[in-house]
Each structure stands twice: as structure tokens, then as C-alpha cells.
Design an enzyme around this catalytic site. Structure first.
Site, mmCIF file in Angstrom:
data_model
loop_
_atom_site.group_PDB
_atom_site.id
_atom_site.type_symbol
_atom_site.label_atom_id
_atom_site.label_comp_id
_atom_site.label_asym_id
_atom_site.label_seq_id
_atom_site.Cartn_x
_atom_site.Cartn_y
_atom_site.Cartn_z
ATOM 1 N N SER A 189 -57.059 -42.865 -59.970
ATOM 2 C CA SER A 189 -58.220 -42.778 -59.173
ATOM 3 C C SER A 189 -57.328 -43.461 -57.875
ATOM 4 C CB SER A 189 -59.440 -43.736 -59.479
ATOM 5 O OG SER A 189 -58.896 -45.300 -59.504
ATOM 6 N N HIS A 209 -62.311 -38.826 -63.662
ATOM 7 C CA HIS A 209 -62.347 -38.275 -62.388
ATOM 8 C C HIS A 209 -61.916 -36.871 -62.475
ATOM 9 C CE1 HIS A 209 -62.851 -41.779 -59.485
ATOM 10 N NE2 HIS A 209 -62.156 -42.394 -60.296
ATOM 11 N N LYS A 253 -70.067 -39.224 -62.365
ATOM 12 C CA LYS A 253 -69.094 -39.020 -61.491
ATOM 13 C C LYS A 253 -69.396 -37.519 -61.085
ATOM 14 C CE LYS A 253 -65.688 -42.451 -61.617
ATOM 15 N NZ LYS A 253 -65.234 -42.869 -62.759
HETATM 16 C C1 LIG Z 1 -65.371 -44.345 -63.464
HETATM 17 C C2 LIG Z 1 -64.432 -44.196 -64.877
HETATM 18 C C3 LIG Z 1 -64.938 -44.945 -65.859
HETATM 19 C C4 LIG Z 1 -66.275 -45.480 -66.170
HETATM 20 O O1 LIG Z 1 -67.224 -44.627 -66.346
HETATM 21 P P1 LIG Z 1 -68.551 -45.022 -66.289
HETATM 22 O O2 LIG Z 1 -69.429 -44.015 -66.796
HETATM 23 O O3 LIG Z 1 -69.125 -45.329 -64.862
HETATM 24 O O4 LIG Z 1 -68.691 -46.189 -67.314
HETATM 25 C C5 LIG Z 1 -63.961 -44.905 -67.145
HETATM 26 N N1 LIG Z 1 -62.667 -44.234 -66.927
HETATM 27 C C6 LIG Z 1 -62.160 -43.777 -65.877
HETATM 28 C C7 LIG Z 1 -60.901 -43.329 -65.746
HETATM 29 C C8 LIG Z 1 -63.157 -43.934 -64.856
HETATM 30 O O5 LIG Z 1 -62.564 -43.393 -63.725
#
Ligand SMILES: *Cc1c(COP(=O)(O)O)cnc(C)c1O
Length: 394
Positions: A183, A211, A242
């Protein structure tokens, strides 16, 4: 007792503040979108949400959610295995496995829970987990909860991965785990090479597509699509929080027996509430839309390419990206802070990242593109970058 503890907490909070690391939350009073209204009534262009496909306020998803609210109620008041599984949950799980070309899927309240509950039920002290150093916090926590031997390699460093795989040969089962997209830089895990090494060293692979799902690959199936590995990776985790609507919910998808065992043993699944029916229904609708059209992915890819190429032409230093995350490098932490705040004055909401979130001397502005952005909005963002960089003589 609390008095002493209170003093201690105040000291800790002060040290966070004086290190310049205190996080203040900006209050938004509109739905999540390309344009958001903040508490003082000002409207800004949003380039820092994970709303990659622009689905966070999508009318089809909202009406699917509202309909399910009527037909299936508000909440489940139960974990899945007692009385918390509706037809909607099963349909969503099958939509997820269809999308990724996997055997089955299991839902969690969040991907944080999916990652927290994936290692411990599957692996023991006889086994090994080989993990990318930049993996998400939830993977790190999940690995900590598991007794397997831990090996670590520098971000996307295949030579180091190979060394760690050699060191792990004494263990019974081996699992390489990586984020699909990292990220901070927006780089994609070299899954083709990881898969090759996994085969060479008789190892399984897990990818967190949080992501990358909806974003990476021609049709947004993630890094497994980008590297033509659909159905070949043992474990994929991901989020509905997301690109996929942005509400809440996570999942693990992959080989049948893995998912079967997680349903029996994964603690965040067994001991935490089912996701609400409206979230499941909106998710089903979302995957239906993904199957019917590639329009949003196409637009996102065009937007990202447009942004990157114009910024590069203007001389900005952008990390190589294969996702919708663009790191505009400034290197200096103070400069990145100042830059982001001047961007906000120009009506562009972007975030500056600096040490310790990224390595020292690697400060940057992170820009996240969305299918919801129009060309005019992206132009506005680029123009603001140009203006602010002149003002700050970057
Ligand atoms: C955002 C993210 C998470 C967490 O996801 P949520 O559903 O918001 O708990 C886990 N792993 C990665 C790589 C992320 O970018």
C-alpha cells in the site's frame, strides 16, 4: 490505580504528539465519493480513499442493501454456525469463489479477521511461514498467533525468499504469504516468481488481495489474474471494504479443504458475529456487476495511466506502480507534510506519508485513483501538484 495509569497514558500520548505522529480524524459529512464535503462545509476532491471502483455510494448496491433490510432483517445476532447463516451468506461466498476461480470461500467481519484467523488453524510448530517484510499488520498479527516457524524476506526480494525457503526445508509444510499490492509504493508482489519458487521448494502460497482485488488485472481479479495464476494459489484473502463497495467484510478463498477446516477451527469466524444481511446482499450485487461489465476496471486503469503519465511528463518522481496507488516522492518528511496541507488548500485531499510509516528519507504524497474520478478532476489534482511544487520550489 487509574491516576498513575492516566499519567502514564498522557506521557505516551504526548510523545506521539511531539514526534508528529498524532492522528487526527477529518470529519466528513457527505457519502464517500470523488468529491466529499468536510465538517466546515468545504468540498474537496478526494484522492485518498480505497474507493477504487467508485462503488462506496453506488445506487445499485444501496438498493440491494435496502431490499435485503426488508427481506432479511437488520442483524443476525449469532455466529455463523449457530443460527447466523442465511441464504445470502452462502450466495456471497459462492460469488467470491466464482470471481477468483477458487473452490470455496468463507466470510469474516473484516479482512483483518480473515488474516488473524487463517494461520493458526492450518499450521503448527512443525511448519513454516515465509512472510514479506512489508505485509499488512493483520498478516503479521495472524502469524504471531500461530506456532509455525517464521521466516521473513525483504519486500519482493526473490533472492532472499529463496534463501528463506532453503532454510525452511526442514519443516513439514511451508506457506509463503504476501500482500498482492503493497500500500505504500503501489507495487505488485512478483507472484509469477513467487509461484515458481514455491514449486521449486514444495511450498504453498497465500496472497492478500485487499488492495488488488477489483483493481489489478485486466478484469480486476487481482494479482492472480495479472500473472495468469487463477485457481493455482492455495489461499487468497481480501476485503469488501476497499474496491468492492467499501462497507465492511472480509474473506478467505481457496482450496476446498482449507476453507472447510477454517469453518471448523478459525477463531474470528467461530466466535464473532455474522456480517449483516444487507452487506451480504450488496456484495452479491457487486459481484454480479463485476461479471456483467468491465467498465469500472477499464476506467480505473485509464485514470491511473493518465495520472502517472502526465505527472511524469511534468517531472514528478513517481514510484513504479501496477495498482491504483501512486507514490509521488518528495523524500523529505517536513516537505511532504507541508505539501499535503497546501494541496488541501487547493481543494485536493491527499496524504503525506513519512517515517516511520515509510523508510526514513522516503517521504511521499500518496495518491489513490478511482473509477469515480473524471478527467477534469484528475487534471485539477495534477494542476494543484504543479502549483504547490512551484510554491515550495520542489
Ligand atoms: C485494508 C487491508 C486489510 C484489512 O481489511 P479490512 O477488511 O479493512 O479489515 C488487510 N490486508 C491488507 C493487505 C489491507 O490492505
Amino acid at each position: 490505580m487509574y491516576k498513575k495509569f492516566q499519567n502514564h497514558l498522557t506521557e505516551v500520548l504526548n510523545s506521539i504528539e511531539s514526534a508528529g505522529l498524532y492522528k487526527n480524524e477529518r470529519i466528513i459529512v457527505s457519502p464517500q465519493n470523488a468529491i466529499i464535503r468536510v465538517a466546515d462545509g468545504k468540498e474537496v476532491l478526494n484522492f485518498c480513499a480505497n474507493n477504487y471502483l467508485g462503488l462506496s455510494n453506488n445506487s445499485e448496491l444501496k438498493s440491494a442493501a435496502m431490499k435485503a433490510l426488508e427481506t432479511h432483517g437488520f442483524g443476525m445476532s449469532s455466529v455463523r454456525f449457530i443460527c447466523g447463516t442465511q441464504d445470502l451468506h452462502k450466495q456471497l461466498e459462492s460469488a467470491i469463489s466464482n470471481f477468483f476461480g477458487t473452490d470455496d470461500a468463507i466470510l469474516y467481519a473484516a479482512c483483518f479477521d480473515a488474516n488473524g484467523g487463517v494461520f493458526e488453524p492450518l499450521l503448527t510448530e512443525e511448519d513454516a511461514i515465509i512472510s514479506d517484510a512489508l505485509n499488512h499488520a493483520s498478516i503479521i498479527d495472524g502469524v504471531r498467533l500461530c506456532k509455525a516457524h517464521r521466516y521473513r524476506y525483504s519486500n519482493a526480494d526473490m533472492e532472499e525468499l529463496e534463501k528463506q525457503l532453503q532454510a525452511a526445508q526442514q519443516q513439514r509444510f511451508r506457506l509463503i504469504v504476501t500482500d498482492g499490492v503493497f500500500s505504500m509504493d503501489g507495487n505488485v508482489a512478483p507472484l509469477d516468481k513467487i509461484y515458481e519458487l514455491a514449486n521449486k521448494y514444495d511450498t504453498m502460497v497465500m496472497v492478500d488481495e485487499s488492495h488488488s482485488a477489483g483493481v489489478v488485472g485486466e478484469t480486476g481479479r487481482g494479482v492472480t489474474e495479472l500473472y495468469d495464476l487463477k485457481g493455482k494459489i492455495e489461499i487468497i484473502t481480501g476485503t469488501l471494504g476497499k474496491a468492492f463497495g467499501g462497507a465492511i467484510g472480509g474473506f478467505t478463498t481457496g482450496k476446498k479443504e482449507i476453507i472447510d477446516l477454517l469453518r471448523q477451527r478459525s477463531r474470528p469466524y467461530l466466535f464473532s458475529n455474522s456480517i449483516p444481511p444487507m452487506i451480504a446482499a450488496a456484495g452479491i450485487q457487486m459481484f454480479k456487476m463485476m461479471d456483467e461489465s468491465n467498465e469500472l476496471q477499464d476506467r480505473l486503469h485509464q485514470n491511473t495511466e493518465y495520472f502517472v503519465s502526465r505527472m511524469k511528463n511534468l517531472g514528478f518522481d513517481i514510484k513504479p506502480t501496477q495498482s491504483a496507488i501512486c507514490a509521488v516522492m518528495l523524500y523529505d518528511a517536513k516537505l511532504a507534510q507541508k505539501f499535503a496541507s497546501k494541496m488541501l488548500n487547493e481543494g485536493i485531499y491527499v496524504i503525506g506519508f513519512y517515517y516511520p510509516v515509510v523508510p526514513d528519507g522516503q517521504a511521499r504524497i500518496r495518491v489513490q485513483l478511482s473509477a469515480a474520478h473524471t478527467k477534469e478532476q484528475i487534471d485539477k489534482c495534477i494542476n494543484a501538484f504543479e502549483k504547490v511544487s512551484k510554491e515550495l520550489r520542489v
